[in-house]
Design a protein around this motif. Structure first.
Motif, PDB file in Angstrom:
ATOM      1  N   ILE A  12       3.280   3.196  13.456  1.00 50.49           N
ATOM      2  CA  ILE A  12       4.209   3.709  12.456  1.00 50.49           C
ATOM      3  C   ILE A  12       4.246   5.248  12.438  1.00 50.49           C
ATOM      4  N   MET A  13       3.072   5.873  12.515  1.00 52.00           N
ATOM      5  CA  MET A  13       3.058   7.343  12.453  1.00 52.00           C
ATOM      6  C   MET A  13       3.793   7.942  13.653  1.00 52.00           C
ATOM      7  N   ASP A  14       3.597   7.343  14.823  1.00 53.74           N
ATOM      8  CA  ASP A  14       4.320   7.829  16.005  1.00 53.74           C
ATOM      9  C   ASP A  14       5.820   7.700  15.788  1.00 53.74           C
ATOM     10  N   ILE A  15       6.219   6.548  15.257  1.00 52.03           N
ATOM     11  CA  ILE A  15       7.651   6.330  15.016  1.00 52.03           C
ATOM     12  C   ILE A  15       8.192   7.396  14.068  1.00 52.03           C
ATOM     13  N   PHE A  16       7.495   7.579  12.954  1.00 48.40           N
ATOM     14  CA  PHE A  16       8.028   8.507  11.946  1.00 48.40           C
ATOM     15  C   PHE A  16       8.077   9.946  12.446  1.00 48.40           C
ATOM     16  N   LEU A  17       7.031  10.372  13.134  1.00 46.84           N
ATOM     17  CA  LEU A  17       7.019  11.766  13.593  1.00 46.84           C
ATOM     18  C   LEU A  17       8.124  12.001  14.616  1.00 46.84           C
ATOM     19  N   ALA A  53       9.972   2.055   1.258  1.00 47.62           N
ATOM     20  CA  ALA A  53       8.788   1.443   1.865  1.00 47.62           C
ATOM     21  C   ALA A  53       8.867   1.575   3.377  1.00 47.62           C
ATOM     22  N   THR A  54       7.747   1.419   4.020  1.00 48.10           N
ATOM     23  CA  THR A  54       7.687   1.505   5.475  1.00 48.10           C
ATOM     24  C   THR A  54       8.671   0.540   6.125  1.00 48.10           C
ATOM     25  N   ARG A  55       8.621  -0.722   5.676  1.00 49.16           N
ATOM     26  CA  ARG A  55       9.463  -1.741   6.293  1.00 49.16           C
ATOM     27  C   ARG A  55      10.941  -1.341   6.250  1.00 49.16           C
ATOM     28  N   GLY A  56      11.373  -0.783   5.102  1.00 54.84           N
ATOM     29  CA  GLY A  56      12.767  -0.365   4.973  1.00 54.84           C
ATOM     30  C   GLY A  56      13.103   0.765   5.935  1.00 54.84           C
ATOM     31  N   LYS A  57      12.192   1.735   6.033  1.00 53.79           N
ATOM     32  CA  LYS A  57      12.463   2.883   6.908  1.00 53.79           C
ATOM     33  C   LYS A  57      12.542   2.441   8.366  1.00 53.79           C
ATOM     34  N   ILE A  58      11.666   1.541   8.742  1.00 57.31           N
ATOM     35  CA  ILE A  58      11.679   1.076  10.126  1.00 57.31           C
ATOM     36  C   ILE A  58      12.949   0.285  10.409  1.00 57.31           C
ATOM     37  N   ARG A 103      11.243  10.687   2.438  1.00 60.24           N
ATOM     38  CA  ARG A 103      10.532  10.158   1.263  1.00 60.24           C
ATOM     39  C   ARG A 103       9.296   9.390   1.745  1.00 60.24           C
ATOM     40  N   CYS A 104       8.417  10.094   2.392  1.00 51.18           N
ATOM     41  CA  CYS A 104       7.236   9.485   2.996  1.00 51.18           C
ATOM     42  C   CYS A 104       6.174  10.553   3.098  1.00 51.18           C
ATOM     43  N   LEU A 105       4.957  10.197   2.737  1.00 50.84           N
ATOM     44  CA  LEU A 105       3.859  11.173   2.725  1.00 50.84           C
ATOM     45  C   LEU A 105       3.123  11.236   4.051  1.00 50.84           C
ATOM     46  N   LEU A 106       3.548  10.433   5.017  1.00 58.02           N
ATOM     47  CA  LEU A 106       2.828  10.337   6.291  1.00 58.02           C
ATOM     48  C   LEU A 106       1.337  10.104   6.045  1.00 58.02           C
ATOM     49  N   CYS A 107       1.064   9.288   5.024  1.00 59.44           N
ATOM     50  CA  CYS A 107      -0.330   9.101   4.631  1.00 59.44           C
ATOM     51  C   CYS A 107      -1.034   8.080   5.515  1.00 59.44           C
ATOM     52  N   GLY A 108      -0.260   7.286   6.265  1.00 66.64           N
ATOM     53  CA  GLY A 108      -0.876   6.330   7.186  1.00 66.64           C
ATOM     54  C   GLY A 108      -1.413   5.074   6.529  1.00 66.64           C
ATOM     55  N   SER A 109      -1.204   4.922   5.220  1.00 67.18           N
ATOM     56  CA  SER A 109      -1.711   3.720   4.539  1.00 67.18           C
ATOM     57  C   SER A 109      -1.099   2.466   5.152  1.00 67.18           C
ATOM     58  N   CYS A 110       0.183   2.561   5.491  1.00 67.20           N
ATOM     59  CA  CYS A 110       0.901   1.401   6.032  1.00 67.20           C
ATOM     60  C   CYS A 110       0.315   0.998   7.389  1.00 67.20           C
ATOM     61  N   VAL A 127       0.799  -1.225   0.000  1.00 69.47           N
ATOM     62  CA  VAL A 127       0.000   0.000   0.000  1.00 69.47           C
ATOM     63  C   VAL A 127       0.830   1.272   0.000  1.00 69.47           C
ATOM     64  N   CYS A 128       2.120   1.182   0.293  1.00 66.45           N
ATOM     65  CA  CYS A 128       2.928   2.400   0.386  1.00 66.45           C
ATOM     66  C   CYS A 128       3.035   3.060  -0.990  1.00 66.45           C
ATOM     67  N   PRO A 129       2.523   4.274  -1.137  1.00 64.33           N
ATOM     68  CA  PRO A 129       2.546   4.902  -2.455  1.00 64.33           C
ATOM     69  C   PRO A 129       3.970   5.193  -2.944  1.00 64.33           C
ATOM     70  N   VAL A 130       4.867   5.507  -2.021  1.00 63.63           N
ATOM     71  CA  VAL A 130       6.228   5.834  -2.454  1.00 63.63           C
ATOM     72  C   VAL A 130       6.916   4.577  -2.978  1.00 63.63           C
ATOM     73  N   TYR A 131       6.767   3.474  -2.264  1.00 64.50           N
ATOM     74  CA  TYR A 131       7.322   2.210  -2.746  1.00 64.50           C
ATOM     75  C   TYR A 131       6.688   1.840  -4.088  1.00 64.50           C
TER      76      TYR A 131
HETATM   77  S1  SF4 Z   1       2.988   6.853   5.663  1.00 62.44           S
HETATM   78 FE1  SF4 Z   1       3.543   4.715   5.261  1.00 62.44          FE
HETATM   79  S2  SF4 Z   1       2.467   4.198   3.360  1.00 62.44           S
HETATM   80 FE2  SF4 Z   1       2.437   6.444   3.517  1.00 62.44          FE
HETATM   81  S3  SF4 Z   1       4.256   7.074   2.356  1.00 62.44           S
HETATM   82 FE3  SF4 Z   1       4.905   6.914   4.498  1.00 62.44          FE
HETATM   83  S4  SF4 Z   1       5.722   4.828   4.675  1.00 62.44           S
HETATM   84 FE4  SF4 Z   1       4.522   4.890   2.777  1.00 62.44          FE
END
Ligand code: SF4
Ligand SMILES: Cc1cc2nc3c(=O)[nH]c(=O)nc-3n(C[C@H](O)[C@H](O)[C@H](O)COP(=O)(O)OP(=O)(O)OC[C@H]3O[C@@H](n4cnc5c(N)ncnc54)[C@H](O)[C@@H]3O)c2cc1C
Ligand code: SF4
Lengths: 440, 461
Positions: free
Chosen positions: A99-104, A54-59, A82-89, A41-45
């Motif tokens: 995931i969103m907590d981790i990224f922020l 992809a999310t998995r790679g970033k984590i 390189r992530c839209l913080l779209c939350g799809s993952c 589902v990751c749009p960037v991947y």
């Molecule tokens: S929030 Fe998740 S699905 Fe959306 S771009 Fe970032 S890593 Fe990909």
């Protein structure tokens, strides 16, 4: 076989401090089981097919960085942005990784170490955190934009900005509204209307500056349904661009200004036509309120319960009666904003509104829930990537041959408009509330 | 060990600069897969875009003695895409075109990087059916499915990936394209190498395209959930259903621990006191026949002592019934940081013995475990929950898993029903077979891979 082991190079104290902070995220990072479901589902991947996107790679990279298996915060930061913080993952993650907590948090930790780039500082600290200055500057550029904007697609009302292209690339964006919503309606402070409701109205920056018609349509709907409106002068940005950019200082300034303005008001709901603002206020504000005063914490808790986007407000609160219309000629399809669908679970409401529009026929596009590729500073920094992601959305839209594509988030509208303009499509981009208001 | 820059340049000439990765931050992202094993960073990653680039990439790597790991989506659970530290990874994810779906002759031709679920959806859109449905189908590739002979929920009635491979083209160690199989139902003109490639785990060559068999879809289906207060009774029901000559398309099992984890996570109102539940779906060519089969299944379950049976009356209820199964892995995965998902498989009749052994072993090592799986084919997924950062606890998990393999073999079962051997279980291979089998397989492997560069360290070592 040489397993990945911590590198033996000496580590600077600054880097050690960074990894110490990252280790605090360890309990969150460890719950990723590397199943890869997020890749789907990751749009960037989806656009680059590179695991690091992809999310998995970033984590994995964050975990490796925190364990000194890679000692290059700059490279990791590059991937993180390189992530839209779209939350799809997060919406599909079977392991429930936050995931969103981790990224922020990770963005802010890594940006603390690296420092913000000059442009970002300028945007976050000067403009967005100071709404008056922001408005004044935009007011100025709206008057002079004829000088550096060239008409791109008159039908869509989009413009190219050749002279600004170093900053915004080849983006076709809607002409800065001749007058922002804010310059027409500075503030409102009404009593509850005939519905018995009084709401705080949060138009959001994009509606205010680029799509004032959306804000006006929302206001028209409030009037029609007897909803009293409270809208203080000088509302700041909801904070998401700064948060995404890792500029926590600017983020807290923006939230603080908004809290000061909305805090004392007695309202039943906070309504916004922007899916992104709704998700930020409802989901992110409470998560990042640790250092706030008890009073502000209380306001944020209250807003968490009361914040709602306009389509859910119409369907779930006002329960507007919407008999399904039939035999319409105008084909309309709908794009799910990630923030609405994945963070807030709003997807049935806008559809039921659209299906009820007289004279319209609703058609569902493929992958309606897939991210359109618009993501604040992501769009600025990785415009080509954003365009590639947007192209897939555009193709899905065009495939159902609609007259109108509707969305309930102005940020998505901007992106989709850009895509259609670039491809010369005759598809109008409208907010659900605009179409609803017209039908009233 | 970094790779000679001039060699990197040659790979770039083949696949394009963008598609050759050498930066550590990129390479680190190919150091793992879904197995709980230590990551190993490759020296190089190349993502060819078509068959020609793929052949050239393999040839160049092989000629230069680079260990090669082919990677689809990296979702395998056995470490079979964890590369060699001095080796390269070849990605198939850009080889993702469906080349043909033939509705008259019921086959499709695909590149190996096509995503399973996307393929299944494209086939459905043409009114046909591709049954193999591994739990990872939203992300797994067909190449990865073939290389692991992936199974799924529909295995009992419809078979697994190998049952749908009609032929393929394989890139051999010289970078040449080898053809095997055909688009016809019958084919006897060569060795059945396509079958050999199923479960080859990247050790014999690289699939360049795959000819896949398709079938007409069932016209009706019916799902039900049966509760039991004793695992033996559930097992008798499974045996009874099959000996009654009904082959359900799915026949899934959740044990009590698993039910409790799901209930704790979802609060869906599952029977937490049941010793086991069976989730059963029958399908077929006519609604009346399906109805009849469903009635028979219920009768068998009742006879075997099922304490409660629920039947889905519509699509919504069917979704609800399957919710427990869908949530099994997520519920287990959310309970603790690390999930060790096993797939030892035993003859169907040995399921009660296997479940009892799993629980005894977990108790012995003081571990949390939940078991779900494919009751129809004896393929169970005992899932151990732990925290891989806790070395002591993780050592207990490893000991427990070893013991479970022992039990599975004693019950005349096998180490793996679908997840594969990879690195995780390679040391066990001789125990399941014998010395001679190991040597035979190694000889076979050497014939197809003289320098032992294709996924060395996996499968037979
Ligand atoms: S929030 Fe998740 S699905 Fe959306 S771009 Fe970032 S890593 Fe990909
Ligand atoms: C949550 C979860 C659920 C799962 N459920 C199931 C299930 O129900 N049933 C099941 O069987 N498995 C299941 N799996 C395991 C896994 O998804 C499957 O083994 C799947 O087939 C792997 O596909 P992949 O594309 O990820 O392959 P990868 O993991 O990338 O590779 C797997 C193997 O295939 C080889 N390979 C890949 N492409 C090629 C090619 N073109 N040529 C030669 N070799 C190649 C690789 O070298 C490797 O040895 C599950 C995994 C997870 C994480
Ligand atoms: S879906 Fe969740 S658990 Fe799976 S790899 Fe992505 S982040 Fe990790």
């Amino acid at each position: 076989m040489s397993e990945n082991t911590p590198t033996s190079q000496p580590v600077s104290s600054a880097l050690q401090a960074l990894t110490d902070k990252l280790l605090k995220l360890d309990d969150l990072l460890i719950s990723c089981m590397r199943c890869g479901f997020c890749l789907a589902v990751c749009p960037v991947y989806g656009a680059t097919m590179k695991e690091a996107d992809a999310t998995r790679g970033k984590i994995a990279l964050l975990e490796f960085l925190s364990r000194h298996m890679i000692n290059d915060p700059e490279a990791v930061n590059d991937k993180l942005t390189r992530c839209l913080l779209c939350g799809s993952c997060q919406a599909v993650c079977p392991s429930g990784v936050k995931i969103m907590d981790i990224f922020l948090h990770a963005r802010s930790i890594v940006r603390d170490y690296l420092g913000l780039s000059a442009t970002e500082k300028l945007i976050f600290r000067s403009f967005l955190a100071r709404p008056k200055l922001f408005n004044a500057l935009l007011g100025l550029s709206a008057k002079f934009q004829g000088l550096f904007l060239k008409e791109a697609d008159p039908a869509l009302g989009t413009h190219k900005a050749p002279m600004l292209s170093s900053f915004i690339g080849e983006r076709h964006f809607p002409r800065l509204a001749g007058r922002s919503f804010h310059s027409k309606v500075a503030s409102l402070d009404e009593a509850a209307g005939s519905s018995g409701l009084r709401v705080a109205f949060f138009p959001g920056c994009v509606s205010d500056k680029l799509f004032p018609d959306v804000a006006e349509a929302t206001l028209k709907v409030f009037r029609k349904h007897g909803v009293g409106v409270f809208m203080p002068d000088g509302l700041a940005c909801c904070g998401i661009p700064a948060l995404a950019g890792g500029d926590m200082a600017a983020y807290h300034t923006m939230v603080g200004e908004n809290l000061a303005l909305i805090g004392g008001a007695v309202v039943d709901w906070l309504v916004t036509p922007c899916g992104t603002c709704a998700a930020t206020i409802k989901e992110f504000w409470p998560k990042l309120a640790d250092g706030y005063t008890e009073k502000n914490k209380g306001v944020i808790r209250d807003l968490h319960a009361k914040t709602i986007d306009i389509t859910a407000f119409l369907s779930d609160v006002l329960k507007v009666e919407l008999p399904a219309a039939s035999g319409g000629k105008t084909r309309v399809t709908y794009h799910d904003s990630c923030h609405l669908r994945k963070s807030l679970g709003v997807f049935a409401q806008p559809r039921s509104i659209l299906k009820s529009l007289p004279g319209h026929e609703y058609v569902e596009m493929a992958e309606a829930e897939r991210c359109c590729g618009s993501g604040g500073s992501f769009t600025l920094k990785h415009y080509d990537l954003s365009k590639q992601i947007g192209k897939r959305k555009r193709d899905n839209i065009v495939a159902v041959n609609p007259d109108i594509v509707a969305a309930a988030c102005p940020a998505c509208m901007m992106q989709i408009m850009d895509m259609h303009s670039q491809h010369g499509d005759r598809v109008k981009v409208r907010h659900v509330v605009e179409l609803y208001a017209e039908a009233l | 060990m970094p790779i000679d820059p001039s060699l990197v340049k040659e790979f770039e000439n083949i696949a394009g600069k963008e598609q050759v990765l050498t930066e550590p931050a990129d390479l680190q992202c190919y150091s793992y897969d879904a197995a709980v094993l230590n990551p190993v960073m490759p020296a190089l990653v190349v993502a060819p875009a078509d068959k020609e680039q793929l052949c050239k990439t393999v040839k160049l790597a092989y000629d230069n003695g680079l260990p090669i790991t082919v990677r689809g989506s990296g979702t395998n659970l056995s470490g079979s895409t964890i590369p060699q530290g001095d080796g390269m990874v070849i990605l198939t994810n850009r080889l993702n075109k469906i080349l043909e779906i033939n509705e008259e002759d019921l086959y499709a031709v695909v590149e190996p990087g096509v995503i399973t679920a996307q393929f299944a959806a494209a086939v459905t859109a043409k009114g046909l059916f591709y049954p193999p449905d591994p739990g990872s189908q939203s992300v797994s590739t067909l190449g990865g499915n073939v290389a692991h002979n992936a199974g799924g929920l529909r295995g009992l009635k419809y078979g697994v990936t190998k049952d749908y491979i009609m032929g393929m083209e394989v890139v051999d160690y010289r970078g040449e394209l080898i053809k095997t199989g055909s688009r016809t139902v019958k084919y006897v003109t060569g060795y059945n190498m396509a079958a050999l490639m199923a479960a080859s785990e990247g050790t014999l060559g690289v699939f360049a395209d795959i000819i896949i068999k398709l079938v007409p879809p069932p016209k009706a289906s019916k799902a039900m959930l049966a509760e039991f207060d004793d695992v033996n009774k559930a097992s008798e029901a499974v045996a009874g259903i099959i000996s009654g000559h009904i082959v359900p398309c799915t026949l899934e099992f959740l044990d009590q621990n698993c039910i409790r984890y799901v209930e704790a996570d979802t609060k869906a109102g599952l029977p937490v006191d049941a010793a086991a539940i069976l989730l059963i779906e029958v399908d077929g060519g006519h609604p009346l026949l399906v109805e009849e089969d469903a009635d028979k299944v219920m009768e068998v379950c009742r006879k075997c002592g099922s304490t409660n049976i629920r039947v889905a009356r519509n699509a919504e209820e069917k979704l609800k019934i399957w919710e427990a199964r869908r949530n099994a892995l997520p519920a287990l995965a959310r309970a603790r940081p690390t999930t060790v998902l096993e797939d030892a498989t035993v003859p169907r009749s040995q399921i009660p013995a296997m479940v009892a052994a799993v629980n005894a072993v977990a108790k012995k090592y003081s571990l949390e475990v939940g078991t779900f799986g494919h009751a129809g084919d004896g393929n169970l997924h005992p899932t151990f929950l732990c925290d891989r950062r806790n070395k002591e606890e993780f050592a207990r998990v490893e000991a427990a898993v070893d013991e479970i393999f022992d039990v599975a073999l004693k019950l005349k079962g096998t180490l793996s029903g679908e997840h594969g051997i990879g690195k995780a279980k390679a040391k066990w291979m001789e125990k399941e077979t014998n010395r001679a089998t190991m040597e035979f397989n190694k000889n076979l492997r050497r014939a197809l891979d003289p320098k032992l560069l294709f996924n060395a360290g996996n499968k037979f070592v």
